[in-house]
Design a protein around this motif. Structure first.
Motif, PDB file in Angstrom:
ATOM      1  N   LEU A   1      25.720  38.908  30.946  1.00  0.00           N
ATOM      2  CA  LEU A   1      26.154  39.608  29.737  1.00  0.00           C
ATOM      3  C   LEU A   1      27.577  40.142  29.896  1.00  0.00           C
ATOM      4  O   LEU A   1      27.924  40.755  30.930  1.00  0.00           O
ATOM      5  N   CYS A   2      28.338  39.943  28.858  1.00  0.00           N
ATOM      6  CA  CYS A   2      29.697  40.516  28.796  1.00  0.00           C
ATOM      7  C   CYS A   2      29.565  42.010  28.525  1.00  0.00           C
ATOM      8  O   CYS A   2      28.830  42.423  27.615  1.00  0.00           O
ATOM      9  N   SER A   3      30.245  42.855  29.308  1.00  0.00           N
ATOM     10  CA  SER A   3      30.126  44.302  29.155  1.00  0.00           C
ATOM     11  C   SER A   3      30.787  44.824  27.895  1.00  0.00           C
ATOM     12  O   SER A   3      30.604  45.998  27.532  1.00  0.00           O
ATOM     13  N   ILE A   4      31.574  43.965  27.201  1.00  0.00           N
ATOM     14  CA  ILE A   4      32.230  44.399  25.963  1.00  0.00           C
ATOM     15  C   ILE A   4      31.339  44.099  24.751  1.00  0.00           C
ATOM     16  O   ILE A   4      31.034  44.987  23.963  1.00  0.00           O
TER      17      ILE A   4
ATOM     18  N   PHE B   1      28.013  35.391  28.232  1.00  0.00           N
ATOM     19  CA  PHE B   1      29.419  34.969  28.292  1.00  0.00           C
ATOM     20  C   PHE B   1      29.677  33.708  27.477  1.00  0.00           C
ATOM     21  O   PHE B   1      28.902  32.750  27.526  1.00  0.00           O
ATOM     22  N   LYS B   2      30.766  33.776  26.735  1.00  0.00           N
ATOM     23  CA  LYS B   2      31.299  32.590  26.065  1.00  0.00           C
ATOM     24  C   LYS B   2      32.738  32.386  26.536  1.00  0.00           C
ATOM     25  O   LYS B   2      33.582  33.271  26.364  1.00  0.00           O
ATOM     26  N   ASP B   3      32.997  31.235  27.164  1.00  0.00           N
ATOM     27  CA  ASP B   3      34.309  30.944  27.769  1.00  0.00           C
ATOM     28  C   ASP B   3      34.741  32.104  28.665  1.00  0.00           C
ATOM     29  O   ASP B   3      35.762  32.773  28.434  1.00  0.00           O
ATOM     30  N   PRO B   4      33.967  32.375  29.717  1.00  0.00           N
ATOM     31  CA  PRO B   4      34.258  33.539  30.568  1.00  0.00           C
ATOM     32  C   PRO B   4      35.571  33.374  31.369  1.00  0.00           C
ATOM     33  O   PRO B   4      35.904  32.284  31.840  1.00  0.00           O
ATOM     34  N   VAL B   5      36.298  34.494  31.465  1.00  0.00           N
ATOM     35  CA  VAL B   5      37.539  34.565  32.272  1.00  0.00           C
ATOM     36  C   VAL B   5      37.434  35.755  33.206  1.00  0.00           C
ATOM     37  O   VAL B   5      36.647  36.685  32.955  1.00  0.00           O
ATOM     38  N   MET B   6      38.237  35.750  34.280  1.00  0.00           N
ATOM     39  CA  MET B   6      38.119  36.777  35.321  1.00  0.00           C
ATOM     40  C   MET B   6      39.473  37.460  35.539  1.00  0.00           C
ATOM     41  O   MET B   6      40.526  36.812  35.543  1.00  0.00           O
ATOM     42  N   LEU B   7      39.421  38.775  35.683  1.00  0.00           N
ATOM     43  CA  LEU B   7      40.631  39.546  36.041  1.00  0.00           C
ATOM     44  C   LEU B   7      40.785  39.558  37.562  1.00  0.00           C
ATOM     45  O   LEU B   7      39.873  39.162  38.301  1.00  0.00           O
ATOM     46  N   ARG B   8      41.930  40.092  38.001  1.00  0.00           N
ATOM     47  CA  ARG B   8      42.202  40.111  39.438  1.00  0.00           C
ATOM     48  C   ARG B   8      41.208  40.998  40.177  1.00  0.00           C
ATOM     49  O   ARG B   8      40.927  40.779  41.358  1.00  0.00           O
ATOM     50  N   CYS B   9      40.629  41.972  39.473  1.00  0.00           N
ATOM     51  CA  CYS B   9      39.650  42.861  40.106  1.00  0.00           C
ATOM     52  C   CYS B   9      38.308  42.183  40.339  1.00  0.00           C
ATOM     53  O   CYS B   9      37.427  42.733  40.996  1.00  0.00           O
TER      54      CYS B   9
ATOM     55  N   HIS C   1      36.126  41.166  37.809  1.00  0.00           N
ATOM     56  CA  HIS C   1      35.180  41.303  36.696  1.00  0.00           C
ATOM     57  C   HIS C   1      35.423  40.216  35.651  1.00  0.00           C
ATOM     58  O   HIS C   1      36.577  39.828  35.409  1.00  0.00           O
ATOM     59  N   ASN C   2      34.329  39.781  35.011  1.00  0.00           N
ATOM     60  CA  ASN C   2      34.378  38.682  34.043  1.00  0.00           C
ATOM     61  C   ASN C   2      34.098  39.216  32.648  1.00  0.00           C
ATOM     62  O   ASN C   2      33.289  40.130  32.459  1.00  0.00           O
ATOM     63  N   PHE C   3      34.732  38.558  31.675  1.00  0.00           N
ATOM     64  CA  PHE C   3      34.571  38.915  30.265  1.00  0.00           C
ATOM     65  C   PHE C   3      34.696  37.651  29.426  1.00  0.00           C
ATOM     66  O   PHE C   3      35.236  36.631  29.885  1.00  0.00           O
ATOM     67  N   CYS C   4      34.213  37.726  28.197  1.00  0.00           N
ATOM     68  CA  CYS C   4      34.471  36.631  27.263  1.00  0.00           C
ATOM     69  C   CYS C   4      35.979  36.616  26.979  1.00  0.00           C
ATOM     70  O   CYS C   4      36.630  37.672  26.885  1.00  0.00           O
ATOM     71  N   ARG C   5      36.558  35.443  26.839  1.00  0.00           N
ATOM     72  CA  ARG C   5      38.004  35.350  26.612  1.00  0.00           C
ATOM     73  C   ARG C   5      38.394  36.122  25.343  1.00  0.00           C
ATOM     74  O   ARG C   5      39.381  36.866  25.331  1.00  0.00           O
TER      75      ARG C   5
ATOM     76  N   LEU D   1      44.614  35.765  32.839  1.00  0.00           N
ATOM     77  CA  LEU D   1      43.185  35.483  32.687  1.00  0.00           C
ATOM     78  C   LEU D   1      42.863  34.151  33.348  1.00  0.00           C
ATOM     79  O   LEU D   1      43.377  33.098  32.961  1.00  0.00           O
ATOM     80  N   MET D   2      42.061  34.213  34.362  1.00  0.00           N
ATOM     81  CA  MET D   2      41.685  33.004  35.103  1.00  0.00           C
ATOM     82  C   MET D   2      40.286  32.554  34.652  1.00  0.00           C
ATOM     83  O   MET D   2      39.319  33.334  34.689  1.00  0.00           O
ATOM     84  N   ARG D   3      40.171  31.335  34.169  1.00  0.00           N
ATOM     85  CA  ARG D   3      38.881  30.822  33.674  1.00  0.00           C
ATOM     86  C   ARG D   3      37.903  30.662  34.835  1.00  0.00           C
ATOM     87  O   ARG D   3      38.233  30.050  35.853  1.00  0.00           O
ATOM     88  N   ASN D   4      36.686  31.178  34.614  1.00  0.00           N
ATOM     89  CA  ASN D   4      35.649  31.091  35.628  1.00  0.00           C
ATOM     90  C   ASN D   4      34.737  29.916  35.252  1.00  0.00           C
ATOM     91  O   ASN D   4      33.799  30.050  34.460  1.00  0.00           O
ATOM     92  N   ILE D   5      35.049  28.758  35.851  1.00  0.00           N
ATOM     93  CA  ILE D   5      34.340  27.532  35.472  1.00  0.00           C
ATOM     94  C   ILE D   5      32.873  27.592  35.867  1.00  0.00           C
ATOM     95  O   ILE D   5      31.967  27.211  35.105  1.00  0.00           O
TER      96      ILE D   5
END
Length: 544
Positions: free
Chosen positions: A11-14, A19-27, A29-33, A64-68
């Protein structure tokens, strides 16, 4: 459970959706783009960026780095999950990207919530939660648009606070919804209990009717078999009779034919002899020599001496011809009269087969009962009969049993009654009490009877009285016993015969016919109080 845990991790925390097209921050954590883009846009003017999950700050907008791998897992998870919207029909109002089943509905917000959104939902009292519902508007007052919180006992409606204070229900007695619903549930439970009892009674009645239907079907099947067998027997007997009559006709025809043939042969010989003699006489008549004619014997000598009386001979032949002129129809008619015997036999097969006489047993007769010489009639009398007191004699009630025991088969017997008085007629076990109150037929579990009292007729067994609604004008009744089937039936011998009642049980002892001709002080004695056995028989079928 494993699927629910996996869903939590995807689940996206936002948006709180998978997740739909999830991306990852440097920390990490993943979010929907789309979700993280909108979040970062709101921070563009603030001069700094941060992670919505861990609040780590970035001086520049983070890449934003895509999490394949996470994208593939999310896609596969969505494919394997059922369509919750189709299952429940109620989905979370805030999960707009993908349908998530709602677990509760907020009446204040008029929205449905999933587990995630329920955790962050307001806990204030005005936010009333209920089971998921699509008709949240029904939980609000149509006038004041407020939640329905109370129940008006007078008008039997749910109302809001304003309805009770300033509305049309002002001054009415009100209860909380919980209390009112508790009372209604109690009533409903009582109704449910009554309905349950009624359903069980209906179920038992259905089972009873099913049993009666099966019994009726069995009886109909038995009657059909009996009638079929009866007609088969009739056809067999008619065929046998036809064969016997035709055989007798054929035998008589052969005998007459042989007799006539012998007579014809004899007469043919006589005819030839007469023709020969006639020819000889004609020759003599045609001769011209007188000497030859005179030398021949007289014409009388030319005839057979045994045939001297021509007219008498002819008469004899006529009499003989008369004797052999036809068949002996008397014998044939006699055999055809067997048809009457067959018809009588059919009637016997339908109604009665063989005599089965019922005679009253004086040794059981009460001393106020006069028993007729033919042992058929019991008469109530004030005169004591001075019979010895024995263990088998009825001592309390004016009753008498018959001698014969019925232990099997189907039987019937008819009784004629006086048109006045109090009497009972039926059957009982030989072990019936003879002295106590339990000796009265019908008032114990060892006897069954038809009773007449005060011009009313009833059926009685074991002190259970069944009043007969029929208007009985006849004075003759039939008692029919089917021992193996455990059936004792009573009939009114009016025209047509009317069935009154059938007792059904399992007979455990032999049965005896029993009569009771009662007297009471205010009724008095009189020979108009009597019962008489008319006839009886053994049946090969059920009368019902």
């Amino acid at each position: 459970m494993a699927s629910a845990d996996l869903r939590e991790e995807l689940l996206c925390s936002i948006c709180l959706c998978v997740f739909k097209d999830p991306v990852m921050l440097r920390c990490g954590h993943n979010f929907c783009r789309v979700c993280i883009d909108q979040h970062l846009k709101t921070l563009d003017r603030s001069g700094g960026y941060s992670c919505p999950e861990c609040r780590e700050e970035f001086q520049e907008r983070p890449a934003l780095m895509r999490n394949i791998n996470l994208h593939n897992v999310s896609e596969r998870f969505l494919v394997t999950q059922p369509n919750h919207e189709e299952i429940t029909g109620i989905c979370c109002s805030y999960c707009v990207d993908s349908p998530v089943p709602a677990v509760r509905s907020c009446l204040h917000c008029e929205a449905s919530l999933c587990d995630k959104h329920l955790k962050v939902h307001s806990k204030s009292p005005e936010h009333v939660l209920s089971d998921p519902s699509t008709s949240l508007e029904n939980r609000k007052c149509s006038v004041h648009k407020e939640l329905l919180k109370y129940y008006c006992t007078k008008d039997a409606v749910c109302i809001c606070v304003s309805c009770g204070i300033i509305g049309e229900h002002n001054g009415h007695k009100m209860e909380s919804l919980e209390k009112a619903s508790m009372k209604k549930r109690k009533k409903l439970r009582n109704v449910l209990q009554k309905l349950t009892i009624k359903r069980e009674e209906t179920k038992k009645r259905v089972q009873s009717l099913e049993k009666h239907r099966r019994k009726a079907q069995e009886k109909a099947s038995g009657e059909a078999e009996r009638v079929t067998a009866l007609f088969i027997d009739i056809r067999r007997r008619l065929d046998d009779l036809e064969k016997r009559v035709l055989s007798d006709i054929s035998r008589q025809e052969k005998e007459k034919s042989l007799s006539l043939s012998a007579l014809i042969q004899k007469l043919e010989i006589q005819k030839d002899e007469l023709s020969r003699k006639m020819g000889h006489i004609e020759e003599l008549c045609n001769m011209t020599d007188p000497l030859t004619v005179l030398q021949e014997p007289d014409t009388g000598d030319l005839c057979d001496p045994e045939e001297g009386g021509g007219d008498e001979d002819t008469g004899g032949h006529d009499n003989q011809r008369h004797d052999v002129d036809g068949l002996d129809v008397t014998v044939i008619s006699g055999k055809l009269h067997t048809l009457c015997d067959i018809i009588s036999g059919i009637r016997s097969g339908i109604y009665v087969e063989g005599p089965a006489d019922i005679l009253l047993d004086i040794n059981t007769a009460h001393n106020n009962l006069h028993i007729s010489d033919d042992l058929k009639t019991a008469i109530c009398t004030p005169k004591k009969q001075n019979r010895p007191e024995t263990a088998e004699r009825f001592q309390v009630y004016p009753q008498v049993m018959n001698r014969r025991r019925f232990t099997s088969g189907r039987h019937y017997w008819d009784v004629q009654s006086s048109r006045s008085g109090w009497w009972s007629v039926g059957m009982c076990y030989p072990s019936i009490d003879r002295r106590g109150d339990q000796s009265f037929i019908g008032n114990n579990n060892k006897s069954w009877c038809l009773r007449r009292y005060n011009n009313q007729y009833s059926m009685t067994h074991d002190s259970t009285v069944i009043q007969l609604p029929h208007n009985i004008s006849s004075d003759r009744f039939r008692i029919s016993l089917d021992y193996e089937a455990g059936e004792l039936s009573f009939y009114d011998l009016c025209d047509p015969i009317r069935h009154l009642h059938t007792f059904t049980t399992t007979f455990t002892e032999p049965l005896h016919a029993v009569l009771c001709v009662y007297r009471r002080e205010n009724i008095g004695f009189g020979e108009n109080n009597w019962l008489k056995i008319m006839n009886c028989g053994k049946t090969n079928y059920k009368l019902k």
